[in-house]
Design a protein around this motif. Structure first.
Motif, PDB file in Angstrom:
ATOM      1  N   PRO A  40       0.687  -1.332   0.047  1.00  0.00           N
ATOM      2  CA  PRO A  40      -0.228  -0.002  -0.019  1.00  0.00           C
ATOM      3  C   PRO A  40       0.866   1.451  -0.058  1.00  0.00           C
ATOM      4  N   ASP A  41       1.982   1.182   0.533  1.00  0.00           N
ATOM      5  CA  ASP A  41       2.642   2.445   0.552  1.00  0.00           C
ATOM      6  C   ASP A  41       3.771   2.512  -0.493  1.00  0.00           C
ATOM      7  N   LYS A  42       3.770   1.836  -1.453  1.00  0.00           N
ATOM      8  CA  LYS A  42       4.472   1.742  -2.887  1.00  0.00           C
ATOM      9  C   LYS A  42       3.666   2.049  -3.831  1.00  0.00           C
ATOM     10  N   PRO A  66      13.092  -9.271   6.273  1.00  0.00           N
ATOM     11  CA  PRO A  66      11.975  -9.120   4.861  1.00  0.00           C
ATOM     12  C   PRO A  66      10.996  -8.489   5.747  1.00  0.00           C
ATOM     13  N   GLY A  67      10.410  -7.711   4.683  1.00  0.00           N
ATOM     14  CA  GLY A  67       9.175  -6.883   5.107  1.00  0.00           C
ATOM     15  C   GLY A  67       9.498  -5.435   6.099  1.00  0.00           C
ATOM     16  N   THR A  68      10.857  -5.269   5.885  1.00  0.00           N
ATOM     17  CA  THR A  68      11.245  -3.877   6.228  1.00  0.00           C
ATOM     18  C   THR A  68      11.698  -3.042   5.298  1.00  0.00           C
ATOM     19  N   ARG A  69      11.769  -1.756   5.323  1.00  0.00           N
ATOM     20  CA  ARG A  69      12.097  -0.882   4.343  1.00  0.00           C
ATOM     21  C   ARG A  69      13.637  -0.503   4.270  1.00  0.00           C
ATOM     22  N   LEU A  70      14.321  -0.486   3.047  1.00  0.00           N
ATOM     23  CA  LEU A  70      15.654  -0.165   2.976  1.00  0.00           C
ATOM     24  C   LEU A  70      16.226   0.922   3.875  1.00  0.00           C
ATOM     25  N   PHE A  71      15.351   2.140   3.695  1.00  0.00           N
ATOM     26  CA  PHE A  71      15.501   3.331   4.596  1.00  0.00           C
ATOM     27  C   PHE A  71      14.447   3.647   5.234  1.00  0.00           C
ATOM     28  N   PRO A  72      14.533   2.852   6.454  1.00  0.00           N
ATOM     29  CA  PRO A  72      13.403   2.914   7.442  1.00  0.00           C
ATOM     30  C   PRO A  72      13.405   4.383   8.105  1.00  0.00           C
ATOM     31  N   GLN A  73      14.078   5.335   7.795  1.00  0.00           N
ATOM     32  CA  GLN A  73      14.200   6.687   8.735  1.00  0.00           C
ATOM     33  C   GLN A  73      13.281   7.446   7.684  1.00  0.00           C
ATOM     34  N   LEU A  74      13.039   7.140   6.459  1.00  0.00           N
ATOM     35  CA  LEU A  74      12.412   8.015   5.549  1.00  0.00           C
ATOM     36  C   LEU A  74      10.957   7.713   5.932  1.00  0.00           C
ATOM     37  N   VAL A  75      10.280   9.059   6.158  1.00  0.00           N
ATOM     38  CA  VAL A  75       8.753   9.010   6.704  1.00  0.00           C
ATOM     39  C   VAL A  75       7.949   9.498   5.635  1.00  0.00           C
ATOM     40  N   LYS A  76       6.951   8.786   5.172  1.00  0.00           N
ATOM     41  CA  LYS A  76       5.961   9.301   4.038  1.00  0.00           C
ATOM     42  C   LYS A  76       5.069  10.401   4.631  1.00  0.00           C
ATOM     43  N   VAL A  77       5.125  11.574   3.611  1.00  0.00           N
ATOM     44  CA  VAL A  77       4.520  12.680   3.863  1.00  0.00           C
ATOM     45  C   VAL A  77       3.763  12.988   2.598  1.00  0.00           C
ATOM     46  N   SER A  78       3.145  14.147   2.441  1.00  0.00           N
ATOM     47  CA  SER A  78       2.171  14.258   1.265  1.00  0.00           C
ATOM     48  C   SER A  78       2.923  14.186  -0.129  1.00  0.00           C
ATOM     49  N   ASP A  79       4.253  14.506  -0.115  1.00  0.00           N
ATOM     50  CA  ASP A  79       5.041  14.490  -1.115  1.00  0.00           C
ATOM     51  C   ASP A  79       5.986  13.158  -1.191  1.00  0.00           C
ATOM     52  N   GLY A  80       5.401  11.986  -0.611  1.00  0.00           N
ATOM     53  CA  GLY A  80       6.131  10.605  -0.480  1.00  0.00           C
ATOM     54  C   GLY A  80       7.239  10.521   0.223  1.00  0.00           C
ATOM     55  N   PHE A  81       7.996   9.558   0.119  1.00  0.00           N
ATOM     56  CA  PHE A  81       9.229   9.167   1.233  1.00  0.00           C
ATOM     57  C   PHE A  81      10.384  10.257   0.748  1.00  0.00           C
ATOM     58  N   ALA A  82      10.616  10.795  -0.700  1.00  0.00           N
ATOM     59  CA  ALA A  82      11.891  11.120  -1.087  1.00  0.00           C
ATOM     60  C   ALA A  82      11.954  12.729  -0.729  1.00  0.00           C
ATOM     61  N   GLY A  83      10.852  13.464  -0.360  1.00  0.00           N
ATOM     62  CA  GLY A  83      10.889  14.877  -0.540  1.00  0.00           C
ATOM     63  C   GLY A  83      12.074  15.099   0.532  1.00  0.00           C
ATOM     64  N   ILE A  84      11.976  14.703   1.465  1.00  0.00           N
ATOM     65  CA  ILE A  84      13.398  15.167   2.445  1.00  0.00           C
ATOM     66  C   ILE A  84      14.691  14.955   2.083  1.00  0.00           C
ATOM     67  N   VAL A  85      14.710  14.115   1.073  1.00  0.00           N
ATOM     68  CA  VAL A  85      16.241  13.654   0.500  1.00  0.00           C
ATOM     69  C   VAL A  85      16.418  14.746  -0.586  1.00  0.00           C
ATOM     70  N   SER A  86      15.380  15.216  -1.294  1.00  0.00           N
ATOM     71  CA  SER A  86      15.565  16.229  -2.208  1.00  0.00           C
ATOM     72  C   SER A  86      15.880  17.511  -1.682  1.00  0.00           C
ATOM     73  N   LYS A  87      15.212  17.854  -0.633  1.00  0.00           N
ATOM     74  CA  LYS A  87      15.382  19.115   0.204  1.00  0.00           C
ATOM     75  C   LYS A  87      17.052  19.069   0.712  1.00  0.00           C
ATOM     76  N   SER A  88      17.568  17.898   1.174  1.00  0.00           N
ATOM     77  CA  SER A  88      18.787  17.782   1.618  1.00  0.00           C
ATOM     78  C   SER A  88      19.801  17.688   0.484  1.00  0.00           C
ATOM     79  N   TRP A  89      19.473  17.334  -0.538  1.00  0.00           N
ATOM     80  CA  TRP A  89      20.290  17.168  -1.917  1.00  0.00           C
ATOM     81  C   TRP A  89      20.867  18.377  -2.462  1.00  0.00           C
ATOM     82  N   ARG A  90      19.532  19.462  -2.582  1.00  0.00           N
ATOM     83  CA  ARG A  90      19.766  20.674  -3.259  1.00  0.00           C
ATOM     84  C   ARG A  90      20.991  21.397  -2.692  1.00  0.00           C
ATOM     85  N   PRO A  91      20.992  21.554  -1.411  1.00  0.00           N
ATOM     86  CA  PRO A  91      22.090  22.579  -0.866  1.00  0.00           C
ATOM     87  C   PRO A  91      23.529  21.941  -1.372  1.00  0.00           C
TER      88      PRO A  91
END
Length: 429
Positions: A292-294, A325-350
């Motif tokens: 459901p979260d993919k 098995p059944g756990t996420r590869l990056f468990p520290q990422l929390v799903k928000v309105s823009d998905g799991f990767a939003g915070i990664v994008s915000k950290s990568w830009r700087p």
């Protein structure tokens, strides 16, 4: 198998037509190559009923022409007058308000067969568009919304009357109007209104092309030297052992994206079992919406991506250690309105800004997808294999047959040059 004749919908006006090709042996008799007749409706159900009558009349015309019964009455202009005019039933539900039409549209999304996450995200995005219209223009009955209202709304999005409201870019305005149009088109298809006012307004033509013209110097991906600069930067390399949120995801997701062309969300949502070894010994990353979260962007996005040997040497498999098995590869990422990767994008830009490779208009994470395609072309990876890896649909029906051979992809991926060695992440040799 013959195609079933259907009414033709004009792309600008939205009005349905009968369009029939005149048989070759009758063209000289009838004096036209095509019969075209307005069905005088924008409602698909009404158009189908009117189309059946008009189609039957055109069949009679062809039959009479073959039997030598063609007269002045059947001249093309007369044919248009002779064909029956559809009777337009009175509307009974056009009084419903836009907010209620939105509720019906959101309810219909569950019928699409999409995953729960995709359906929920779709509902959120389209609700925002409709609610913005309601905020600016009021919650009118959908039958009362006119093309002129759409123009006023669009103008207020780009140049708000309220100085405290942030104006939207033309591209964002087009997207918002497209989503509003989808809700109103659903109302047309449901028989609630006769015309989609967004389509009738032709506002998208007035706003100009949705895509800017491509320039010769327009590069949405990183160059080789930029890739080396990014991955050799000390601040990036220190992220390998970063903890917390987003932690080491800012180290691994850009690297994996550079070697696979994967989308940021595809990589951020991976589960441990999505990194697996093929029977031939090669490792693959599985992109699939089996939870459901993919989610995946398109059907062609479901795929297996070969893992470049550099990623193995860098320690990708160590991410699997200690995780069931059944756990996420990056468990520290929390799903928000823009998905799991939003915070990664915000950290990568700087980081791209500190490295001096940031460019306005270039998405810092999505740029790796463009870079991968460029490197694949430069180093002889066939387009069909590159498309398999990135999940790009070719558009050829033949490509939907059979399967993509994993062994072939595992071999071709090794043609990519070693970014990690050039950036000092791995020893040269």
């Amino acid at each position: 198998m013959a195609l079933i004749a259907q009414p033709f919908r004009h792309p600008d006006s939205g009005i349905y037509y009968l369009r029939r090709r005149v048989p070759d042996d009758l063209r000289q008799i009838i004096g036209k190559t095509e019969i075209r007749r307005s069905l005088r409706t924008r409602n698909h159900q009404q158009a189908k009923a009117a189309f059946a009558l008009a189609y039957a009349e055109s069949e009679r015309l062809f039959k009479d022409a073959r039997q030598g019964l063609y007269t002045e009455h059947y001249k093309p202009e007369a044919v248009a007058r002779a064909l029956p005019t559809p009777v337009m039933p009175a509307r009974t539900e056009g009084h419903i308000k836009l907010s209620e039409a939105l509720v019906r549209y959101v309810q219909s999304i569950s019928m699409s067969g999409r995953s729960e996450y995709v359906s929920r995200r779709h509902a959120v995005d389209y609700s925002r568009a409709v609610n913005r219209y309601i905020t600016d223009m009021g919650d009118k009955p959908i039958a009362a919304i006119q093309a002129s209202d759409i123009h006023v709304f669009a103008a207020n999005l780009i140049q708000p009357a309220d100085a405290n409201v942030k104006p939207l870019a033309t591209s964002s305005t087009r997207l918002l109007l497209a989503r509003l149009s989808s809700v109103l088109a659903f109302s047309v298809d449901s028989g609630l209104i006769e015309t989609n006012p967004v389509t009738a307004s032709r506002i998208h033509k007035r706003l100009g092309s949705g895509k800017p013209k491509r320039r010769l110097d327009d590069n949405r991906g990183y160059s080789w030297s930029e890739l080396v600069t990014l991955f050799s930067h000390a601040e990036f390399q220190q992220l390998r052992t970063a903890e917390g949120r987003p932690g080491n995801a800012v180290f691994w997701i850009p690297l994996i994206a550079a070697y696979t062309g994967g989308r940021r969300e595809e990589l951020a949502q991976l589960y441990v079992e999505d990194i697996h070894q093929h029977e031939g010994g090669s490792w693959f990353i599985r992109i699939i919406d089996d939870r459901p979260d993919k989610s995946v962007k398109t059907d062609s996005s479901r795929r297996q991506i070969p893992v470049h040997p550099d990623l193995i040497d860098l320690g990708l498999l160590t991410l699997l250690q200690g995780h069931e098995p059944g756990t996420r590869l990056f468990p520290q990422l929390v799903k928000v309105s823009d998905g799991f990767a939003g915070i990664v994008s915000k950290s990568w830009r700087p980081i791209t800004q500190k490295c001096g490779v940031y460019q306005p208009g270039r998405n810092p994470l999505h740029a790796f997808r463009h870079s991968f395609k460029t490197l694949a072309r430069e180093h002889g990876i066939p387009k069909e294999v590159s498309d398999w890896i990135t999940g790009h649909a070719s558009g050829h029906i033949g490509d939907s047959y059979g399967i993509n051979p994993l062994s072939r992809m595992a071999t071709e991926i090794q043609k990519l040059p070693s970014i990690a060695k050039a950036a000092g992440l791995l020893p040269r040799g």
